[in-house]
Design an enzyme around this catalytic site. Sequence first.
Site, short mmCIF file in Angstrom:
data_model
loop_
_atom_site.label_atom_id
_atom_site.label_comp_id
_atom_site.label_asym_id
_atom_site.label_seq_id
_atom_site.Cartn_x
_atom_site.Cartn_y
_atom_site.Cartn_z
N HIS A 54 0.90 -1.16 0.07
CA HIS A 54 -0.15 -0.10 -0.07
C HIS A 54 1.08 1.28 0.07
CE1 HIS A 54 -3.75 -1.96 1.50
NE2 HIS A 54 -3.41 -2.90 1.01
N SER A 79 -7.77 8.20 2.99
CA SER A 79 -7.73 7.74 4.27
C SER A 79 -7.24 6.49 4.49
CB SER A 79 -9.50 7.75 4.72
OG SER A 79 -9.37 7.34 5.82
N CYS A 81 -6.35 2.79 5.14
CA CYS A 81 -7.23 1.52 5.58
C CYS A 81 -6.78 0.97 6.88
CB CYS A 81 -6.85 0.42 4.31
SG CYS A 81 -5.36 -0.03 4.32
N CYS A 84 -3.08 -0.13 7.14
CA CYS A 84 -2.25 0.93 7.06
C CYS A 84 -2.31 1.91 8.45
CB CYS A 84 -2.30 1.91 5.78
SG CYS A 84 -1.92 1.12 4.31
#
Length: 149
Positions: A54, A79, A81, A84
């Site tokens: 990511h 935003s 996830c 993360c």
Amino acid sequence: MISAERLLDTAFDEARLGLSEGGIPIGAALFDSAGNLLGRGHNRRVQADDPSVHAETDAFRAAGRRRDYRDTIMVTTLSPCWYCSGLVRQFGIGAVIVGESRTFTGGHDWLAEHGVRIAVLDDQRCVDMMTRFIAERPDLWYEDIGVVE
């Protein structure tokens, strides 16, 4: 004074790079509290054939090891996830700047509840890029967020 918008520019450039590579347009960058760039990256799940790459993890890895992350700022175009958001909590990153959360709202409220300073900029460039991407590539988008159509 550090400009959140200036920091977001780096993450946005990474998102555009990811899109140009055929990937998902999410970018991130990790800065220290003085605004010095530590690492930058973008979502490379498609390009690397690796579901763990990511944008935030890519930027975090590029920054290298630190003893303490409390004085760092994670900047992301979208935003974060839950994966993360967990990275931010696990390593004690002190602040997160979010480009937008209209197209996807991850764990930034949860992070705020746990003492992470959060700024959601609602940046129109980020909204427009993600909105276009979701309309054009819903298959990749749903794969990225773990939704089975």
